[in-house]
Write a protein that holds these residues in place. Sequence first.
Motif, PDB file in Angstrom:
ATOM      1  N   ASP A  63     -53.022 -47.764 -49.578  1.00 17.94           N
ATOM      2  CA  ASP A  63     -54.059 -48.674 -49.130  1.00 17.94           C
ATOM      3  C   ASP A  63     -54.879 -49.094 -50.341  1.00 17.94           C
ATOM      4  OD1 ASP A  63     -56.715 -46.596 -48.896  1.00 17.94           O
ATOM      5  OD2 ASP A  63     -54.712 -45.734 -48.815  1.00 17.94           O
ATOM      6  N   PRO A  64     -55.567 -50.237 -50.275  1.00 16.45           N
ATOM      7  CA  PRO A  64     -56.340 -50.696 -51.443  1.00 16.45           C
ATOM      8  C   PRO A  64     -57.397 -49.703 -51.895  1.00 16.45           C
ATOM      9  CG  PRO A  64     -56.071 -52.471 -49.868  1.00 16.45           C
ATOM     10  CD  PRO A  64     -55.567 -51.226 -49.189  1.00 16.45           C
ATOM     11  N   GLU A  65     -57.876 -48.881 -50.967  1.00 18.83           N
ATOM     12  CA  GLU A  65     -58.920 -47.917 -51.312  1.00 18.83           C
ATOM     13  C   GLU A  65     -58.333 -46.568 -51.726  1.00 18.83           C
ATOM     14  OE1 GLU A  65     -58.921 -49.588 -48.270  1.00 18.83           O
ATOM     15  OE2 GLU A  65     -60.140 -51.167 -49.157  1.00 18.83           O
ATOM     16  N   ARG A 174     -51.930 -57.857 -54.731  1.00 18.35           N
ATOM     17  CA  ARG A 174     -52.103 -56.912 -53.637  1.00 18.35           C
ATOM     18  C   ARG A 174     -51.404 -55.573 -53.861  1.00 18.35           C
ATOM     19  NH1 ARG A 174     -52.202 -59.570 -47.728  1.00 18.35           N
ATOM     20  NH2 ARG A 174     -53.284 -57.578 -47.446  1.00 18.35           N
ATOM     21  N   VAL A 176     -50.550 -51.972 -55.159  1.00 14.45           N
ATOM     22  CA  VAL A 176     -51.365 -50.857 -55.643  1.00 14.45           C
ATOM     23  C   VAL A 176     -50.446 -49.840 -56.313  1.00 14.45           C
ATOM     24  CG1 VAL A 176     -53.106 -51.168 -53.845  1.00 14.45           C
ATOM     25  CG2 VAL A 176     -51.199 -49.606 -53.441  1.00 14.45           C
TER      26      VAL A 176
END
Length: 261
Positions: A63-65, A174, A176
């Motif tokens: 996830d991005p986080e 996008r 990661v």
Amino acid sequence: MTQTAHGTAHDSSHDTAPDTAGQPAHVVLVPGFWLGAWAWEDVVGHLRAGGLEPLVLTLPGLDPEGTSTGRGAITLEDHVTAIEDALAAAPAGARTILVAHSGAAIPATVALDRHVERVDHVVWVDTAPVVHGFALAPDVEGGEHPLSAQWDEEFEMGAMEGLTEQQLTTFRERAVPQPTGTMRDAAALRDERRLDVPGTVVCTAFDADSYRSYAEQGMDLLAGILEHRQLRLVDLPTGHWPMWSRPGDLAEIILEVARAE
């Protein structure tokens, strides 16, 4: 709703239609390295149009986080567990179709090995089931493996074939870093019944004959092709990311599998 693991669910309350067996198949979509559930968006649209509502995963750390949750601490077991949970979410009586792209074949094979009775078919997208003891990069260092470390190599190998400039830009923006534990850890497989679970290998970057040839020549990543007894290899000529370059055609392969008795 399209469900995501460790991600956001998307409203699809108006997209309900049974498949030909009267019970929609339970389709689990697992993206490969650097990607989250977003990578399947184009395919999901086609699957919905065909009457399916897939469960789309963002594996732990992707996830991005992910930096706040510690990508360096993520292991292959974490990814296996996420797929196990997705398999367990199947409605009673539904056929379960597991779809794994690229490096996701490693945790997908382990999850299949542990839950043979829950999986009716596996679609391997430009990848193959792995064998016991396989690790993609046992000597990789650090806690994260960024896309930038392989970008030039992927281009040189033709993996980006079929992607538009906009898709390439979106990919870079996008993507990661991949948790290196998922690359370093080896697959532990124990249940040989997995070898008889039907599967479809979608051959994109290379054709089916090349897949078989590379496996016979000793390519570790494809060794499972020589073990599994019910694999069908189909050609879908494009690059390594057919969910972007040929989403409708990839969805049609999944729909065909999902509708089978």
